[in-house]
Design a protein around this motif. Sequence first.
Motif, PDB file in Angstrom:
ATOM      1  N   ILE A  62     -16.284  -2.431  -2.488  1.00 34.48           N
ATOM      2  CA  ILE A  62     -15.501  -3.714  -2.911  1.00 34.48           C
ATOM      3  C   ILE A  62     -15.696  -4.889  -1.930  1.00 34.48           C
ATOM      4  O   ILE A  62     -16.066  -5.903  -2.146  1.00 34.48           O
ATOM      5  N   ASN A 111      -5.993   4.397  -6.929  1.00 35.20           N
ATOM      6  CA  ASN A 111      -7.410   4.968  -6.272  1.00 35.20           C
ATOM      7  C   ASN A 111      -8.294   5.372  -7.478  1.00 35.20           C
ATOM      8  O   ASN A 111      -8.662   4.408  -8.181  1.00 35.20           O
ATOM      9  N   ARG A 151       0.981  -1.188  -0.080  1.00 34.05           N
ATOM     10  CA  ARG A 151       0.097  -0.008  -0.023  1.00 34.05           C
ATOM     11  C   ARG A 151       0.821   1.326   0.085  1.00 34.05           C
ATOM     12  O   ARG A 151       1.948   1.311   0.561  1.00 34.05           O
ATOM     13  N   GLU A 204      -3.871   8.276  -3.779  1.00 34.77           N
ATOM     14  CA  GLU A 204      -4.331   7.673  -2.635  1.00 34.77           C
ATOM     15  C   GLU A 204      -4.618   8.416  -1.414  1.00 34.77           C
ATOM     16  O   GLU A 204      -5.153   7.856  -0.384  1.00 34.77           O
ATOM     17  N   ASP A 243      -7.777   8.313   0.520  1.00 31.90           N
ATOM     18  CA  ASP A 243      -8.248   7.593   1.237  1.00 31.90           C
ATOM     19  C   ASP A 243      -8.034   7.757   2.724  1.00 31.90           C
ATOM     20  O   ASP A 243      -8.684   6.904   3.692  1.00 31.90           O
ATOM     21  N   GLU A 268     -13.404   4.962  -7.599  1.00 30.98           N
ATOM     22  CA  GLU A 268     -13.921   4.032  -8.627  1.00 30.98           C
ATOM     23  C   GLU A 268     -13.014   3.931 -10.009  1.00 30.98           C
ATOM     24  O   GLU A 268     -13.614   4.453 -10.514  1.00 30.98           O
ATOM     25  N   GLU A 269     -10.366   3.856  -9.678  1.00 28.56           N
ATOM     26  CA  GLU A 269     -10.318   2.730 -10.379  1.00 28.56           C
ATOM     27  C   GLU A 269      -9.338   1.735  -9.839  1.00 28.56           C
ATOM     28  O   GLU A 269      -8.117   2.332  -9.683  1.00 28.56           O
ATOM     29  N   THR A 270      -9.621   0.777  -9.674  1.00 29.98           N
ATOM     30  CA  THR A 270      -8.603  -0.259  -9.224  1.00 29.98           C
ATOM     31  C   THR A 270      -8.821  -1.489 -10.024  1.00 29.98           C
ATOM     32  O   THR A 270      -9.752  -1.704 -10.887  1.00 29.98           O
ATOM     33  N   GLY A 311     -13.733  -0.944  -6.951  1.00 28.40           N
ATOM     34  CA  GLY A 311     -14.941  -0.427  -6.502  1.00 28.40           C
ATOM     35  C   GLY A 311     -14.817   0.481  -5.394  1.00 28.40           C
ATOM     36  O   GLY A 311     -16.250   0.616  -4.733  1.00 28.40           O
ATOM     37  N   GLY A 312     -13.819   0.838  -4.785  1.00 30.55           N
ATOM     38  CA  GLY A 312     -13.738   1.762  -3.487  1.00 30.55           C
ATOM     39  C   GLY A 312     -14.570   0.714  -2.277  1.00 30.55           C
ATOM     40  O   GLY A 312     -14.279  -0.368  -2.043  1.00 30.55           O
ATOM     41  N   SER A 322      -7.761   1.083   3.278  1.00 31.61           N
ATOM     42  CA  SER A 322      -8.395   0.633   2.322  1.00 31.61           C
ATOM     43  C   SER A 322      -9.676  -0.237   2.361  1.00 31.61           C
ATOM     44  O   SER A 322      -9.687  -0.869   3.542  1.00 31.61           O
ATOM     45  N   SER A 323     -10.244  -0.269   1.178  1.00 25.87           N
ATOM     46  CA  SER A 323     -11.356  -1.175   1.228  1.00 25.87           C
ATOM     47  C   SER A 323     -10.972  -2.628   0.362  1.00 25.87           C
ATOM     48  O   SER A 323     -11.630  -3.292   0.142  1.00 25.87           O
ATOM     49  N   TYR A 354     -15.279   8.058  -2.138  1.00 29.53           N
ATOM     50  CA  TYR A 354     -16.386   7.044  -1.975  1.00 29.53           C
ATOM     51  C   TYR A 354     -17.345   7.517  -0.757  1.00 29.53           C
ATOM     52  O   TYR A 354     -18.115   6.444  -0.594  1.00 29.53           O
TER      53      TYR A 354
HETATM   54  O1  DON Z   1      -7.921   1.383  -1.322  1.00 26.52           O
HETATM   55  C1  DON Z   1      -9.004   1.672  -1.561  1.00 26.52           C
HETATM   56  O2  DON Z   1     -10.105   1.335  -0.948  1.00 26.52           O
HETATM   57  C2  DON Z   1      -9.360   2.490  -2.802  1.00 26.52           C
HETATM   58  N1  DON Z   1      -8.397   3.255  -3.115  1.00 26.52           N
HETATM   59  C3  DON Z   1      -9.895   1.523  -3.845  1.00 26.52           C
HETATM   60  C4  DON Z   1     -10.132   2.376  -5.169  1.00 26.52           C
HETATM   61  C5  DON Z   1     -11.075   1.564  -6.121  1.00 26.52           C
HETATM   62  O3  DON Z   1     -11.440   0.306  -5.872  1.00 26.52           O
HETATM   63  C6  DON Z   1     -11.324   2.297  -7.262  1.00 26.52           C
HETATM   64  N2  DON Z   1     -12.261   1.657  -8.053  1.00 26.52           N
HETATM   65  N3  DON Z   1     -12.945   1.436  -8.863  1.00 26.52           N
END
Ligand code: DON
Length: 555
Positions: free
Chosen positions: A462, A386, A93, A405, A408, A364-366, A458-459, A437-438, A419
């Motif tokens: 997830i 992020n 991370r 990031e 977060d 919402e991009e991972t 999915g932030g 993080s999620s 999110y």
């Molecule tokens: O770590 C986390 O929870 C976020 N940064 C994740 C971001 C994420 O999944 C975006 N995707 N759609």
Amino acid sequence: MTNLNSFFCCFLIILFLGCNSNKKRYFDAVVTGHPQATQIGIQVLENGGNAIDASIAVQLALSVCLPSAGNIGGGGFMICRMNSGKAYALDFREKAPKKATRNMYLDQDGNIVDSLSTYGHLSIGVPGTIDGIFEAHKKLGSMSMDSLFNYAITLAQRGFPITQKQAKELNYYQKDFKKFNPNNNYLQSNKWIEGDTLKQVDLANTLRIIKDGGRKGFYEGEIATSIIETTKENGVISISDLKNYKSIWREPIIFPFDDYTLISMPPPSSGGIALAQLLMMLSNFDLNNVEHNSIEYIHLLSEIEKRVFADRSIHLGDMDYYSVPINDLLNFDYNQDRAKKIKLKKATPSNKISNGEFKKLESEETTHFSITDKYGNAVSVTTTLNTNYGSKVFVNKYGFLLNNEMDDFSSKPGHPNVYGLLGSDANAIEPEKRMLSSMTPTILEKNNNLFLVLGTPGGSTIITSVFQTILNVILFKMPIQDAVDAPRFHHQWMPDNIYVEKVLYTDSLVNPLNAIGHNIKERSSIGHVNAILYNQNSISTGADHRGDNLGKILQ
Ligand code: DON
């Protein structure tokens, strides 16, 4: 027992285990968010590499073919389970720069300055991906790092045809790319169309430098210098932040329930703890006659999710900086007591639900990919910048994006992040701390055997997407592709809404849920789950139809 006897006994046990594992067939399988990355993962496995090797080549390939999320300028988590049954959790991370401060996103009056934590130089956390892949390789890899880098280098050098979704997304972000990159024009075009070839010669060169220089090639030397040069105007990252970055092996969250064992990510992810809490609360209810995605089901899961996210907002953060009450949160009775307060026919408003109070706070991009190999190993990796294309800042001359990031963290108590998540002291900004993080890369065992490998972007969604996919498999017995594709919904306590995907947003579902006190909001899409399922001696993949995901099995 004599020594000879004990030797004989051991020998029999080894023979027995050997026979047993001979009976179990394992397969090479890869599911990722982009066809090019899946293909590369399969090639590594075909050439004799193990799942860790494939995960390294896939991670690097995604930094080329999925620049919105795949990365070398971001970070992530890896859960893996080796054939021996030993499980590992690697935390790569991002972390806050040393010069980060608690109020760095507030103005003089204590108000949040819009978009400072999501766009541009100040939103960037110290990247962890490159350290993570070298660390994973050192402990568990088997092929030469050079060969694993070469796939992505060739992909970047030769280029690849972009998908329709990518063309649309790239066009959407042109303004941001121009605004945040006065000194380069990476990914810029008047109009991208499906099938256009995306070549990234500077990125190919960057990957070559890292291949030749190892982790130092990224964290020290010309690339590190350019990161600092690129971000110095408004940013706070320093050369020593980069030099000192270290990924960390952590104890995975291991939670047995029924015939299954959940193996998932501990803090700084909230995912593993939240999943275990969700499962413990759910076990208070008899779901035998509850239909999938029925009013009753959505109500019950949403009520559980609210309570778990309330705990998340207060109690979870980087354990190296905040003492997360992990034993209390994972206490079965605590979760059951909370579940017992759920009314079966009435929503409890979120403002009437608070986090659990524990007597003493202990100390919402991972993108996600899942890989298994013929040796019986499994890897589950979620990696991110992020939001889409992270900070939108490309490193000058080196052609890769840096994350955003820092958003977060909880920038201010009561102020939601991108999110909509709330946070507290546990997740306040501190120098060198990791942001909560999620991301929830997860592996499930059934009767001590490898069963399910999964995760998603999915932030905040997830956690609930992984949860619902697990239930689709173990409770509703869906084939894995159906389990992944099934419509999803999400509640995160605050705001007090159930988010449902379009197909669930119908009068017949919304009206009765409204009538028992829920607010329903439509969301175009929730998560992109990528999963692999073992069933006896066969294997199947679930590549989410919501994205460009592709699953492949070598038979
Ligand atoms: O770590 C986390 O929870 C976020 N940064 C994740 C971001 C994420 O999944 C975006 N995707 N759609």
